[in-house]
Structure formats: structure tokens, C-alpha cells
Scaffold this motif. Structure first.
Motif, PDB file in Angstrom:
ATOM      1  N   GLU A 186     -28.307  -2.479 -34.273  1.00 40.95           N
ATOM      2  CA  GLU A 186     -29.480  -1.869 -34.892  1.00 40.95           C
ATOM      3  C   GLU A 186     -30.520  -2.891 -35.332  1.00 40.95           C
ATOM      4  O   GLU A 186     -31.719  -2.632 -35.256  1.00 40.95           O
ATOM      5  CB  GLU A 186     -29.061  -1.014 -36.101  1.00 40.95           C
ATOM      6  N   ASP A 187     -30.073  -4.053 -35.798  1.00 39.68           N
ATOM      7  CA  ASP A 187     -31.037  -4.992 -36.379  1.00 39.68           C
ATOM      8  C   ASP A 187     -31.352  -6.176 -35.468  1.00 39.68           C
ATOM      9  O   ASP A 187     -31.986  -7.138 -35.890  1.00 39.68           O
ATOM     10  CB  ASP A 187     -30.547  -5.495 -37.745  1.00 39.68           C
ATOM     11  N   ILE A 188     -30.905  -6.128 -34.204  1.00 38.35           N
ATOM     12  CA  ILE A 188     -31.220  -7.191 -33.250  1.00 38.35           C
ATOM     13  C   ILE A 188     -32.179  -6.640 -32.198  1.00 38.35           C
ATOM     14  O   ILE A 188     -31.950  -5.569 -31.635  1.00 38.35           O
ATOM     15  CB  ILE A 188     -29.958  -7.752 -32.573  1.00 38.35           C
ATOM     16  N   THR A 189     -33.238  -7.373 -31.949  1.00 41.60           N
ATOM     17  CA  THR A 189     -34.290  -6.947 -31.023  1.00 41.60           C
ATOM     18  C   THR A 189     -34.349  -7.903 -29.845  1.00 41.60           C
ATOM     19  O   THR A 189     -34.319  -9.124 -30.020  1.00 41.60           O
ATOM     20  CB  THR A 189     -35.658  -6.936 -31.731  1.00 41.60           C
ATOM     21  N   SER A 190     -34.442  -7.350 -28.657  1.00 42.06           N
ATOM     22  CA  SER A 190     -34.588  -8.172 -27.460  1.00 42.06           C
ATOM     23  C   SER A 190     -36.067  -8.416 -27.183  1.00 42.06           C
ATOM     24  O   SER A 190     -36.897  -7.519 -27.355  1.00 42.06           O
ATOM     25  CB  SER A 190     -33.955  -7.463 -26.256  1.00 42.06           C
ATOM     26  N   VAL A 191     -36.403  -9.631 -26.802  1.00 35.86           N
ATOM     27  CA  VAL A 191     -37.757  -9.880 -26.301  1.00 35.86           C
ATOM     28  C   VAL A 191     -37.842  -9.177 -24.946  1.00 35.86           C
ATOM     29  O   VAL A 191     -37.093  -9.515 -24.035  1.00 35.86           O
ATOM     30  CB  VAL A 191     -38.031 -11.386 -26.139  1.00 35.86           C
TER      31      VAL A 191
END
Length: 668
Positions: free
Chosen positions: A198-203
Motif C-alpha cells: 500500500e505504501d510503496i509506489t513504482s516509478v
């Protein structure tokens, strides 16, 4: 293929051990060394796998002479000569210019717009002392991974692998149910930047992300395919020659290697085109090409050995073959290792073939492997060219197209007429001018099922489709309810009014990035780097811009590739009508080699001991696993895919438990 990481404390606190913990969580990506650079609240890290001649001279993280910039990069830059000339980079006396020096030079000239000028596979991070910003960038198709965690007012951290951020305690480890649902074939809307946490975003591919000292995160796209662009040349021969030039260059610039080269060679059109083009370019040199091929001698429907040997005979002096008898290994053989190094569940049914061939390449000291993935999508079969002719009113050409395609597949004139009339009826039902009349006629005859025929959800897994709600018995109702608001509507493929629009949609599917990342991760787990000539930006843009008749002609899909490979590829392969069917070998492999795994999985599901109990009905899933053990055929391909993905997810959840990834004590 390397690994990068970084931490930026937004509150000014010095970087501590977090950076080393992140690197430890993906150490397999850097067998040739690791290093860090820290300056107060900023830290950059790098793991090295040397694959190009210039990599020997890389020293990363790199701080430029002015002291104004620091960079870490996982990159292979293909347009080196053009960049060196444009940037007027001074070559050191004792060594070549490295790829990272070129990226940094491009950043100093063009700022965050610099990826527009880069060709290749890359993920990098630049710390700009003057602006106090960190800028992340990822290549056009997302071949090299890069993700981040942002805690406003606290820190901004990034890494090549998401799980490394979790293991370092920089993520809370909460699972993203939308990604889980999407993986389990529930058609939900998932944004390109969403990960399994939930709190990790991919470029996203073709994007930069910049974070400032104040903690503002700004995401920006730097490139996109243009579905309106059309290349206009004087003749078919000119189109063919241009394709050949671009394809040769796409292969050539990916052959820059510090070790002997290898290439996947299944015997199909795409991988064999890459391998034969590479072998041809080695003519006149003392270099040879190692080919990596899977064979299924006990499963004739899946075996492509004869085609592989045909290519080897054409390049006897240049190709050194490695054969993997794939029917002697279970399809889930490398599952645990793959998930460990991907840090996410693995959905690729044939991924074990790639993983084992990568392993065999590494055993021979080969660090670079060329791949034919995914020529089908890049070149396009042109399956919607008939729709294009229909909507342009070129019905005589449409009839010829349908007749040739039906005859190509063994059908007769009556079948062709039926297909032609079906398309005409569809056109009349959906054209804005005739749609009201068609709807009125259906209502008059009681044929309008527009409302009654709607399904709540439709699953379209690989190799088949489930309609209606029969599939829902495998899912927890609460899980489906929680994701119902995110359900996406599928666009029926018969609605596409041009081949180019459909081709554009196929190239932009999120699954393409997932598959590229999976192949990159499988290669990384074996200590090799995989390269994709069909994902050369120049080649992809050209193929998308081609007129439809060059993609599909006389029943042949990917016609321009076939026409361009004359003299490079054996005609037996160039004009193959069918691919081998790998599903029989896959099912045989499950029955022969995976019974113990599925027996244990059935018991685990039946006992409710799997973390998947929150998502799936364990009793129903246990019965599916038992059917594999008893060699009872499953009802459809949807059940098969769902079961295999459930096995992968279960393995992923177990890995998290073993690594104690939910220990929040280390969160900064």
C-alpha cells in the motif's frame, strides 16, 4: 542489470543504517560489489553486475568533479556515440566513458528532461546539491525496476526492488488488495504506479519523479507512443528495408558485452530472428553466439527442436547450442527462488523455462542474454486490420482479407462469407447512423438483451475466459465486495475501428511491464542480464506507425517481420503457420513433477493455514489442488491459471512470514 537504492531524510537527520539494510535486501543484483555514498541527510547506494566493457570502469555512486551532483544508476545506454558527440564529453586518457557519466552529463545539460535523449534500459537517481532535489527516472518501457516510499516530513527512500524497502523497515508491509485481486484475475483498475504494498509506489515507465527538500513529490511523463503517427514510404520494399535496418540496430546495440553472448532461441519467429540476426552480425569476427533452447522430446505438440536445429544448421560456425530437456523439470521448480528475488508473486506460466536457461547461461560464464520477448506485440499480428477496412468502407478489400485469412487456416468460402456477413452486421449495429435503427429492429423482434446480458464481472485469464458468476465460488465474498468499486470494464476487441488503435492499446497494457520486470528479475536471480531488442523505442514507434496491410497480409500476421528476415532466418521458420503448443508439456510437467507440491498445497488450503484465506475460498481451492494430484483435468484454463497464481501468492506470503517483513520496529 544492477541494483540501486537511496534514502533522503526530509527532516535533516543523517542517513544511518537504513541504506545498508536496503542493499542487503537485494544483494543478488550485485555480485561484483556494493558501495554507498552519504552526505548528511542524503545517501545513495549501488550494487554492481558488470555486463558491458565500460562497466569495469564504473565507480558508483558517482559524484561529479564540481561536487554539485551525485548519481547511482542501473543502466545500459545504447545511443552512446550520439550522446558523446552532443554532450562533447571529454574522454579520460586511460579508460572509456561510462554509461553513468553519460547520464549525468545529460542531466547537467537537460535536467529532468534528460531521459528524452536516452535510449536503452535504465533506472537512475540524481541528487542535485544546488536544488536540494532527488530525481528518479525509469526507461521507456519499465525494463529496469525502481520504486519508492514517501513519508511526508520524515523520509523518501527508493530501491530497485520493493521488498528491499520492506525488509529494511521503511515500509509498513501492508498488502495492496487491488494488486492481489488483479493478480488473481479479478478485472480491477490498477494504476501503473501501484505495487503489492500500500505504501510503496513504482516509478511508472517513461516517467521521472522528483522530490524536494520540502517533501513535495512531482511525477512527470517524458515520453508516450503516438497512436496517430503514420509512416509514409514509397513502396512495400522501402518499408521492409527500414524494418530490417531498425531491427538489426536494435540487436546490434544490445550486443555490447564484456563476456561471450547468449540468445534465447525457441525456434519461433521472434527469438530465432534475434538469434540469427546476432549470429549474422558476428560473421567476420572471432566471436560466437551461445543459443539457449528448451526441448520437449516426450511431448511432440510442444517440441520445437527441429526448428532450432534448422537455425543452427544455417549458422553452424557461429552458434554454440545449449539444450534444456524441459520435460524433465516441473513448471514450479524455480518458483521459490524467483519470488525471493522478484520480491513479488510470479504469474508467468512458462517462467521456469527462462529461469533454467538463464541458470545454464550463468554456469557457462555468460552474463548477457538476448530475448525475443515480445515480438508479437511490437510488430503486431494485425488482427484488427479487417475492422479498419470495415470502418473505412473498403469492403472489397475486406472480403479479400477475410477470404485469404479463412483459407490460410483451412476454411472454405462458406466460412469466409459467414465471417464477412458477421462483420457487416456488427458494423450496422454499432455505426452511429444505423445503430438506432438496428436497436429498434432488435427490440421489435425481442432480441435486445442489452441489459439482461450484462455480467457483473468477466474474467479473461490467459488461454481462456470465464463468463457469468461461476468463478466467484473460488473467492471470498468479502474480498470481492471490497474490490468491487475498482472493477474495470473490458472493451470488447471487436469495437476497435483501426489496427493502429488496437496495436497502441496492446503495447500499453500494464501486463507488459509486469512481464518485462519478471524476466529481468529471473535473470537477476541467476546473475545474468537479459536484453530485449523488440523493446527498442525506435523499432516500437516504427511498427506502431505502419499501415495495417504490412502487419497482416494473405493470412500472415507480423507480415513485415517475415518479409524482412529473408536471408537472415531459415524460410522454414520465417513462414511457419503455427507455434508449438506448450500447454500439454506444462500439464505433463505438473502431473509428473509437482504432485508433492500440490498435495501439500491442498492440505494447507484445506486447513485454512494459508494467508490467502482472506482472499480465496480455501475448500474450493483445495479441491482444485487435489485434482492436479489425482491427474483429473480441470474444467477450463481459468481454473488452471487461478490455481497456479494462488500457489505463487501462497509462496510469496510464506516468504514474508519467514523474513519477518512485518516487523515495524525498524521503521524510521
Amino acid at each position: 542489470m544492477s541494483g540501486i537504492a537511496g534514502v533522503y531524510h526530509l527532516n535533516g537527520r543523517p542517513v544511518g543504517e537504513e541504506l545498508n539494510r536496503v542493499l542487503d535486501g537485494m544483494e543478488h543484483r550485485g555480485p561484483d560489489g556494493a558501495d554507498t555514498w552519504c552526505d548528511g541527510p542524503v545517501g545513495l547506494g549501488h550494487l554492481m553486475l558488470e555486463t558491458t566493457p565500460e562497466d569495469e570502469y564504473e565507480s558508483l555512486p558517482l559524484v561529479d568533479r564540481s561536487g554539485n551532483f551525485a548519481i547511482t544508476a542501473d543502466a545500459r545506454i545504447d545511443n552512446r556515440d550520439a550522446l558523446i558527440k552532443t554532450l562533447d564529453v571529454r574522454k579520460p586518457n586511460d579508460r572509456p566513458i561510462t554509461d553513468t557519466e553519460l547520464i549525468l552529463g545529460a542531466y547537467k545539460r537537460w535536467g529532468r528532461d534528460c531521459p528524452k535523449r536516452l535510449l536503452g534500459a535504465f533506472a537512475f537517481a540524481v541528487w542535485d546539491f544546488r536544488k536540494r532535489t532527488v530525481t528518479l527516472a525509469r526507461d521507456h518501457f519499465g525494463i529496469r525496476p525502481l520504486s519508492y516510499v514517501h513519508r511526508p516530513g520524515q523520509f523518501f527512500a527508493y530501491a530497485s526492488l520493493e521488498m528491499a524497502l520492506v525488509r529494511a523497515g521503511l515500509s509498513n508491509g501492508e498488502v495492496n488488495d487491488r494488486r492481489i485481486a488483479d493478480f488473481l484475475l479479478v478485472p480491477v483498475n490498477v494504476k501503473p504506479e501501484e505495487t503489492y504494498w500500500e505504501d510503496i509506489t513504482s516509478v511508472p515507465p517513461a516517467h521521472t519523479v522528483q522530490v524536494t527538500l520540502e517533501g513535495r513529490v512531482d511525477q512527470e511523463r517524458y515520453w508516450a507512443l503516438d497512436p496517430e503517427k503514420e509512416t509514409m514510404l514509397d513502396s512495400d520494399e522501402a518499408y521492409i528495408e527500414r524494418f530490417r535496418e531498425l531491427f538489426k540496430e536494435a540487436v546490434r546495440c544490445r550486443m555490447r558485452s564484456a563476456t561471450p553472448m547468449a540468445s534465447m532461441m525457441s525456434g519461433g519467429l521472434d527469438s530465432t530472428s534475434v538469434a540469427c540476426t546476432a549470429a549474422q552480425q558476428l560473421q567476420g569476427t572471432d566471436r560466437q553466439l551461445h543459443t539457449l533452447s528448451a526441448v520437449f522430446d516426450s511431448v511432440p505438440e510442444s517440441n520445437e527442436r527441429s526448428y532450432q536445429e534448422t537455425a543452427l544448421e544455417m549458422y553452424t560456425e557461429k552458434m554454440i547450442p545449449t539444450f534444456f530437456e524441459a520435460d524433465e523439470m516441473g513448471p514450479l521448480h524455480h518458483l521459490s527462488r524467483t519470488i525471493e528475488h522478484m520480491g513479488r508473486p510470479s504469474g508467468g506460466g512458462n517462467g521456469y523455462l527462462h529461469a533454467e536457461l538463464y541458470r545454464r547461461a550463468a554456469d557457462q560464464g555468460l552474463r548477457v542474454v538476448l530475448s525475443g520477448f515480445d515480438g508479437d506485440t511490437t510488430v503486431s499480428h494485425g488482427r484488427k486490420y479487417a475492422n479498419e477496412l470495415l470502418w473505412k468502407g473498403r469492403w472489397a478489400e475486406l472480403w479479400n482479407q477475410i477470404r485469404d485469412s479463412v483459407e490460410f487456416h483451412g476454411g472454405g468460402r462458406s466460412r469466409a462469407r459467414s465471417a464477412f456477413l458477421s462483420l457487416i452486421r456488427h458494423y450496422l449495429r454499432t455505426h452511429p447512423l444505423t445503430r438506432p435503427l438496428a436497436k429498434a429492429w432488435r427490440q421489435l423482434r425481442g432480441m435486445d438483451g442489452s441489459e439482461a446480458g450484462k455480467e457483473q464481472l468477466t474474467i479473461r485469464p490467459e488461454g481462456g475466459a470465464w463468463g457469468g458468476d461461476a468463478w466467484q465460488k473460488y473467492f471470498q465474498a468479502s474480498f470481492l465486495k471490497s474490490t468491487a468499486t475498482d472493477v474495470r470494464e473490458e472493451t470488447p476487441t471487436n469495437r476497435w475501428t483501426s489496427e493502429r488503435k488496437h496495436h497502441h492499446m496492446m503495447l500499453r497494457r500494464p501486463m507488459m511491464e509486469d512481464m518485462l520486470r519478471a524476466l529481468d528479475a529471473r535473470a537477476a536471480s541467476m546473475g545474468v542480464a537479459v536484453r530485449f531488442p523488440f523493446y527498442d523505442v525506435r523499432l516500437v514507434e516504427y511498427c506502431l506507425s505502419l499501415p495495417g496491410h504490412l502487419k497482416h497480409r494473405n493470412g500472415w500476421g507480423r507480415w513485415i517481420e517475415r518479409a524482412s528476415m529473408g536471408g537472415i532466418l531459415p524460410d522454414e521458420i520465417r513462414w511457419r503457420k503455427k507455434k508449438a503448443d506448450l500447454s500439454p508439456s506444462y500439464r505433463q510437467g505438473l502431473a509428473r513433477h509437482e504432485k508433492d507440491r500440490f498435495s501439500a498445497l491442498s492440505e494447507r488450503f484445506a486447513s485454512g493455514g494459508s494467508a490467502l484465506a482472506r482472499h480465496l475460498e480455501m475448500k474450493a481451492m483445495a479441491e482444485l489442488a487435489s485434482q492436479v494430484v489425482s491427474e483429473e483435468p480441470l474444467e477450463n484454463s481459468g481454473e488452471e491459471v487461478l490455481l497456479l497464481r494462488a500457489a505463487s501468492l501462497d509462496e510469496w506470503f510464506k516468504l514474508q512470514d519467514q523474513k519477518e517483513l512485518h516487523d515495524k520496529a525498524h521503521i524510521a
